[in-house]
Design an enzyme around this catalytic site. Structure first.
Site, PDB file in Angstrom:
ATOM      1  N   PHE A   1       1.043  -1.353  -0.134  1.00 42.77           N
ATOM      2  CA  PHE A   1      -0.131  -0.037  -0.570  1.00 42.77           C
ATOM      3  C   PHE A   1       0.414   0.861  -0.088  1.00 42.77           C
ATOM      4  O   PHE A   1       0.985   2.307  -1.157  1.00 42.77           O
ATOM      5  CB  PHE A   1      -0.714   0.118   1.192  1.00 42.77           C
TER       6      PHE A   1
ATOM      7  N   LYS B   1     -24.026   0.580   9.702  1.00 43.40           N
ATOM      8  CA  LYS B   1     -23.979  -0.416  10.193  1.00 43.40           C
ATOM      9  C   LYS B   1     -22.899  -0.155  11.091  1.00 43.40           C
ATOM     10  O   LYS B   1     -21.806  -0.589  11.841  1.00 43.40           O
ATOM     11  CB  LYS B   1     -23.450  -1.937   9.629  1.00 43.40           C
TER      12      LYS B   1
ATOM     13  N   TYR C   1       4.293  -7.617  17.376  1.00 43.44           N
ATOM     14  CA  TYR C   1       4.282  -6.990  15.695  1.00 43.44           C
ATOM     15  C   TYR C   1       5.390  -5.743  16.279  1.00 43.44           C
ATOM     16  O   TYR C   1       6.491  -5.909  16.234  1.00 43.44           O
ATOM     17  CB  TYR C   1       2.735  -6.224  15.144  1.00 43.44           C
TER      18      TYR C   1
END
Length: 333
Positions: A11, A181, A130
């Protein structure tokens, strides 16, 4: 300047390669995935393979290291350290062999753990593999920088990143708001630092042009900081949709989401609703980037402009009706 970028198909890598190529930098890169960017030389391979790196890294002046293992589901502890720590070690060893003395590393605010709000002086204290593996890579880089006074190193610790092409945290938030939602978990008064990808890329170029001997660390987050409620209300305003006024208590959401935790363990499926994600949504992730701004960096896009671009892309590319589960490539923070 000839620059080698790891993770060039990712990305951020895609945006960075296009940005630097447009400025006439000579770019090459490596990734385990193919790239759709035809404006630079791309090698397929992993940073865990030293022989591939040795073949790729001839005649470069600078390495920008983006490649990382970052997903928060289905990844073993060993895989985090293999890619994020050992992969970095491989790059540093080859850089030493080929006398490459400029190195920019994309770390993460995950190294701070719960020590927030953070700035560059905040003590790292990662709470997951991580963050710990990113910090381990930072330690290797700092040691490497000290071995030669000619070496110029920058470590960038970005917060959660969003923009067109990304299917992670902010994508999911925007999609839920647009689709009606979304519901508030907790009061929504917790600060959520975010970074629009084109701003981060511009900041990277800004720092690249100002590299000097030694090592410098920079946080990156867009300004101004927003609370979760402010962020959601801004998304709703841009998208011209309404959001529920009621708030669901965090404790109730966590109890319900534990059912998804159980289902995920049984089915080995990564559900978008988990107790960890619900807690994280209501937890502050506040990271300051005053250091780069003190150097007179100005982000080219406001948060509102970045969100507008992101929302426009989502509506063009992801307009399937009644979507309740979205692709999840969660950014670790």
């Amino acid at each position: 300047m000839k620059i080698f970028i790891t993770g060039d198909s990712g990305f951020i890598g895609n945006y960075l390669c296009k940005y630097l190529t447009a400025l006439d930098f000579e770019i090459s890169g490596i990734d385990i995935a193919e790239t759709h960017n035809i404006n630079h030389t791309h090698f397929n391979g992993s940073i865990t393979d030293k022989e591939i790196l040795r073949k790729c890294l001839l005649n470069y002046e600078c390495i920008i290291h983006l490649a990382a293992e970052h997903k928060d589901f289905g990844i073993s502890k060993e895989q985090y350290y293999l890619v994020n720590e050992q992969g970095t070690k491989n790059l540093l060893e080859i850089a030493s062999e080929f006398n490459i003395n400029k190195f920019i590393f994309f770390s993460s605010v995950a190294v701070y753990g719960n020590n927030q709000p953070s700035n560059e002086q905040t003590l790292p204290s990662p709470i997951n593999h991580y963050g710990a593996s990113k910090l381990a890579a930072e330690v290797l880089i700092q040691e490497w920088a000290k071995q030669n006074p000619d070496r110029k190193v920058i470590i960038i610790r970005p917060t959660v990143i969003f923009g067109a092409g990304n299917h992670a945290n902010i994508f999911n938030l925007i999609k839920r708001v647009i689709d009606g939602k979304f519901y508030f978990v907790g009061k929504g008064d917790n600060v959520k630092s975010i970074a629009y990808v084109e701003n981060l890329v511009a900041a990277t170029h800004f720092l690249l042009e100002r590299m000097k001997p030694g090592i410098e660390i920079f946080n990156y987050a867009d300004e101004p900081p927003l609370t979760t409620r402010q962020l959601v209300e801004l998304i709703a305003e841009i998208a011209n949709v309404s959001i529920p006024k009621f708030t669901i208590p965090l404790w109730l959401t966590v109890v319900v989401s534990q059912l998804f935790d159980i289902a995920g363990k049984i089915t080995r499926k990564d559900f978008p609703i988990t107790s960890a994600r619900m807690k994280k949504f209501a937890t502050p992730t506040f990271h300051r980037s005053d250091k780069i701004r003190a150097l007179q960096f100005v982000q080219p896009f406001t948060i509102k402009e970045g969100l507008q671009k992101n929302i426009d892309w989502i509506r063009r590319q992801h307009n399937e009706p009644n979507t309740s589960v979205f692709p999840l490539e969660t950014n670790q923070e």
